[in-house]
Scaffold this active site. Structure first.
Site, PDB file in Angstrom:
ATOM      1  N   PRO A 315     -36.232  49.752  58.110  1.00 22.94           N
ATOM      2  CA  PRO A 315     -36.951  50.572  59.089  1.00 22.94           C
ATOM      3  C   PRO A 315     -36.898  49.947  60.489  1.00 22.94           C
ATOM      4  O   PRO A 315     -37.017  48.739  60.630  1.00 22.94           O
ATOM      5  CB  PRO A 315     -38.395  50.553  58.560  1.00 22.94           C
ATOM      6  CG  PRO A 315     -38.495  49.274  57.795  1.00 22.94           C
ATOM      7  CD  PRO A 315     -37.138  49.010  57.212  1.00 22.94           C
ATOM      8  N   ARG A 317     -37.587  52.339  63.828  1.00 23.39           N
ATOM      9  CA  ARG A 317     -38.523  53.189  64.566  1.00 23.39           C
ATOM     10  C   ARG A 317     -39.945  53.121  64.001  1.00 23.39           C
ATOM     11  O   ARG A 317     -40.918  53.048  64.759  1.00 23.39           O
ATOM     12  CB  ARG A 317     -38.018  54.640  64.466  1.00 23.39           C
ATOM     13  CG  ARG A 317     -38.785  55.635  65.301  1.00 23.39           C
ATOM     14  CD  ARG A 317     -38.417  57.078  64.905  1.00 23.39           C
ATOM     15  NE  ARG A 317     -36.993  57.276  64.753  1.00 23.39           N
ATOM     16  CZ  ARG A 317     -36.172  57.684  65.716  1.00 23.39           C
ATOM     17  NH1 ARG A 317     -36.635  57.961  66.906  1.00 23.39           N
ATOM     18  NH2 ARG A 317     -34.876  57.839  65.477  1.00 23.39           N
ATOM     19  N   CYS A 389     -31.471  61.533  89.848  1.00 24.61           N
ATOM     20  CA  CYS A 389     -30.771  62.672  90.436  1.00 24.61           C
ATOM     21  C   CYS A 389     -30.043  63.445  89.366  1.00 24.61           C
ATOM     22  O   CYS A 389     -28.810  63.389  89.271  1.00 24.61           O
ATOM     23  CB  CYS A 389     -29.812  62.193  91.514  1.00 24.61           C
ATOM     24  SG  CYS A 389     -30.710  61.907  93.021  1.00 24.61           S
ATOM     25  N   GLU A 390     -30.799  64.102  88.535  1.00 27.41           N
ATOM     26  CA  GLU A 390     -30.203  64.865  87.449  1.00 27.41           C
ATOM     27  C   GLU A 390     -31.278  65.809  86.904  1.00 27.41           C
ATOM     28  O   GLU A 390     -32.388  65.358  86.595  1.00 27.41           O
ATOM     29  CB  GLU A 390     -29.749  63.876  86.361  1.00 27.41           C
ATOM     30  CG  GLU A 390     -29.023  64.532  85.256  1.00 27.41           C
ATOM     31  CD  GLU A 390     -28.045  63.605  84.546  1.00 27.41           C
ATOM     32  OE1 GLU A 390     -27.524  62.657  85.170  1.00 27.41           O
ATOM     33  OE2 GLU A 390     -27.823  63.854  83.361  1.00 27.41           O
TER      34      GLU A 390
HETATM   35  N1  LLP Z   1     -30.095  50.966  59.398  1.00 31.78           N
HETATM   36  C1  LLP Z   1     -28.971  51.467  59.934  1.00 31.78           C
HETATM   37  C2  LLP Z   1     -27.689  51.160  59.303  1.00 31.78           C
HETATM   38  C3  LLP Z   1     -29.037  52.269  61.069  1.00 31.78           C
HETATM   39  O1  LLP Z   1     -27.912  52.770  61.579  1.00 31.78           O
HETATM   40  C4  LLP Z   1     -30.285  52.550  61.653  1.00 31.78           C
HETATM   41  C5  LLP Z   1     -30.392  53.377  62.858  1.00 31.78           C
HETATM   42  C6  LLP Z   1     -31.429  51.982  61.080  1.00 31.78           C
HETATM   43  C7  LLP Z   1     -31.296  51.205  59.936  1.00 31.78           C
HETATM   44  C8  LLP Z   1     -32.807  52.183  61.644  1.00 31.78           C
HETATM   45  O2  LLP Z   1     -33.183  53.523  61.669  1.00 31.78           O
HETATM   46  P1  LLP Z   1     -34.711  53.904  62.031  1.00 31.78           P
HETATM   47  O3  LLP Z   1     -35.568  53.405  60.918  1.00 31.78           O
HETATM   48  O4  LLP Z   1     -35.030  53.256  63.321  1.00 31.78           O
HETATM   49  O5  LLP Z   1     -34.693  55.392  62.143  1.00 31.78           O
HETATM   50  N2  LLP Z   1     -31.175  56.262  69.149  1.00 31.78           N
HETATM   51  C9  LLP Z   1     -31.621  57.210  68.153  1.00 31.78           C
HETATM   52  C10 LLP Z   1     -31.692  56.590  66.785  1.00 31.78           C
HETATM   53  C11 LLP Z   1     -30.398  55.951  66.361  1.00 31.78           C
HETATM   54  C12 LLP Z   1     -30.511  55.320  65.008  1.00 31.78           C
HETATM   55  C13 LLP Z   1     -29.337  54.494  64.720  1.00 31.78           C
HETATM   56  N3  LLP Z   1     -29.375  53.811  63.479  1.00 31.78           N
HETATM   57  C14 LLP Z   1     -32.971  57.755  68.567  1.00 31.78           C
HETATM   58  O6  LLP Z   1     -33.498  57.361  69.590  1.00 31.78           O
HETATM   59  O7  LLP Z   1     -33.519  58.622  67.879  1.00 31.78           O
END
Ligand code: LLP
Length: 472
Positions: A315, A317, A389-390
């Site tokens: 995890p 996020r 600026c967007e």
């Molecule tokens: N493990 C792997 C292999 C991943 O690619 C990711 C996220 C995670 C764990 C963690 O995922 P989480 O638990 O944080 O959802 N920038 C995007 C999210 C990109 C996620 C990329 N990989 C956003 O702001 O929503």
């Protein structure tokens, strides 16, 4: 009072009874308002934070991060123990990584997943034991892999046949043995409230299930690689367990087949657990998630007559997301009447897509509240926009804010702890904000804000006058 704005409001957004309330789940548990109505996080008021650190400022509630890290660890420990196995939780550093945050999560018993040499360097600088790191990425360079092997990274999650040969060459040279997981694509793609199962995932990560057995066979031939199991990550900001359940079932099919050729001690099911960005988001509680996912794995193993492997999860996020609140100062407001006669209030703040790209990048929804006082008047449908600026420079697409909001007010955007600082940029040469940790009424800078000097420091100057030697 402005003419009705309802026609511009999305269906999910209702007019709040109180445009100053702090909805549960969206804010850190410590968030409250003091007697004057000022937002307070972990005992530190928004007014004080803005005064001492300027705006924008990303405020991170330390206890919230720690509590969520602990909650993941205990929930997965408990669930795994019920099914006779173990579970490791890796914090996905891509959500937000600094040495301090690395320390917090490690203190709480988590490991860390890094996905570049840069993230690896931060984790090492925090003194995290290399053996407790996992290293991801679809295009790890030879230099990154060499560094990982040299420092003794616990697990490299291999993503391609080329990477297997790269690692084989490095370990042959150094005599090291590197533990690896093989990342597979289960064909399940989960998104927020739903998941789609497709035969083929047309994307860059991992091995299609059909190719993974060959990759594992190759790894098993190599003396420098120690095959530890499979890895699968199905997406991000996922609600519910259906996607995880389906994915686990597909990966277990392969896992069971691989057991015929040797041990497969581990299974990593990735991250992706969703959080609440607005009051309508209702993520599954961590304990329930952990229980149901581990149970699904155990059932899948029982059905195939195989032992439950050691499990891991990643995890990102869900650990830091709701711990972060960004404070901005309101610069201008503008009431824009559209052709239907409806009015939308544009509230411009002193940051924007450089400190929070998620709205512009993904159409993400956030919420906002007046932070420097409790506002009054009929709540107005507002769009919080940045200073770039967007026209796509939107921070909060739709929110009802107090009618008496004026320039100089502080605005707080919650749930910005994940993928805001880590996706930040210097677009329009706007310096990146400081990151300030709060706990027990005290605030401390954990990442300093950028200055104009920082911005100019990389500029080689006219005719390269300031270029470092060797770079001209
Ligand atoms: N493990 C792997 C292999 C991943 O690619 C990711 C996220 C995670 C764990 C963690 O995922 P989480 O638990 O944080 O959802 N920038 C995007 C999210 C990109 C996620 C990329 N990989 C956003 O702001 O929503």
């Amino acid at each position: 009072m402005l003419p009705p704005a309802d026609s511009l409001a999305p269906e999910w957004l209702s007019v709040p009874e109180d445009a100053n309330d702090l909805a549960d789940r969206v804010w850190p548990a410590s968030a409250t308002r003091d007697a004057e109505g000022v937002l307070v996080i972990a005992g530190v008021s928004a007014a004080e934070l803005a005064r001492d650190h300027g705006t924008p400022v990303l405020v991170l509630d330390e206890d919230e991060v720690r509590a969520r890290a602990r909650a993941f660890r205990t929930a997965f420990d408990r669930a795994a123990a019920e099914h006779g196995t173990t579970a490791q939780v890796y914090y996905a550093g891509k959500a937000f990584l600094s040495t301090t945050v690395a320390r917090w999560v490690v203190d709480e018993g988590l490991r860390i997943d890094v996905c570049t040499g840069g993230e690896l360097a931060v984790a090492l600088a925090a003194g995290v034991a290399p053996a407790s790191l996992g290293f991801h990425g679809n295009n790890k360079s030879t230099a990154e892999l060499e560094r990982a092997v040299e420092v003794g990274v616990g697990t490299v999650v291999v993503d391609s046949a080329i990477e297997i040969e790269r690692l084989a060459a490095i370990t042959a040279r150094t005599g090291a043995v590197q533990r690896v997981l093989v990342r597979v694509v289960s064909g399940v793609h989960a998104e927020t409230h739903d998941f789609l199962a497709t035969a083929h995932e047309d994307q860059k990560f991992g091995f299609p299930v059909g190719d993974a057995a060959d990759a594992v066979a190759r790894i098993r031939e190599l003396p420098g690689l120690d095959f530890a199991g499979l890895h699968c990550h199905i997406g991000s900001q996922i609600f519910g367990v259906a996607g995880f359940r389906e994915s686990a079932s597909r990966v277990l099919e392969l896992h069971a087949a691989l057991l015929e050729g040797g041990p497969v001690p581990q299974l990593n099911l990735g991250g992706g657990f969703g959080i609440a960005y607005t009051r309508v988001d209702d993520p599954t509680p961590i304990a329930q998630l952990a229980g149901e996912i581990v149970e699904a794995v155990a059932e899948g193993c029982a059905a195939r007559g195989i032992p439950v492997p050691a499990l891991s999860f990643e995890p990102g996020r869900a650990i830091v997301g709701t711990a972060g609140v960004t404070l901005y100062e309101v610069g201008t407001t503008k009431d824009v009447t559209v052709s239907s006669g409806a009015v939308r209030r544009y509230v411009s703040v002193d940051g924007g897509m450089s400190d929070n790209a998620r709205t512009a990048l993904y159409g993400a929804q956030f919420s906002a509240r007046l932070a420097s006082r409790a506002g009054g008047g009929e709540p107005q449908l507002s769009r919080v926009v940045g200073k770039h600026c967007e026209s796509g420079d939107v921070v909060v697409d739709h929110e009802y804010l107090p009618a008496d909001l004026v320039p100089g007010d502080l605005l707080a955007v919650p749930a910005t702890g994940a993928y805001c600082a880590s996706l930040s940029s210097n677009y329009n040469h706007v310096p990146r904000p400081p990151i300030v940790a709060v706990r027990d009424g005290r605030a401390r800078v954990i990442v300093r804000g950028e200055t104009i000097d920082d911005l100019l420091a990389r500029d080689a100057g006219i005719d390269g006058a300031h270029a470092p030697e060797g770079d001209q």
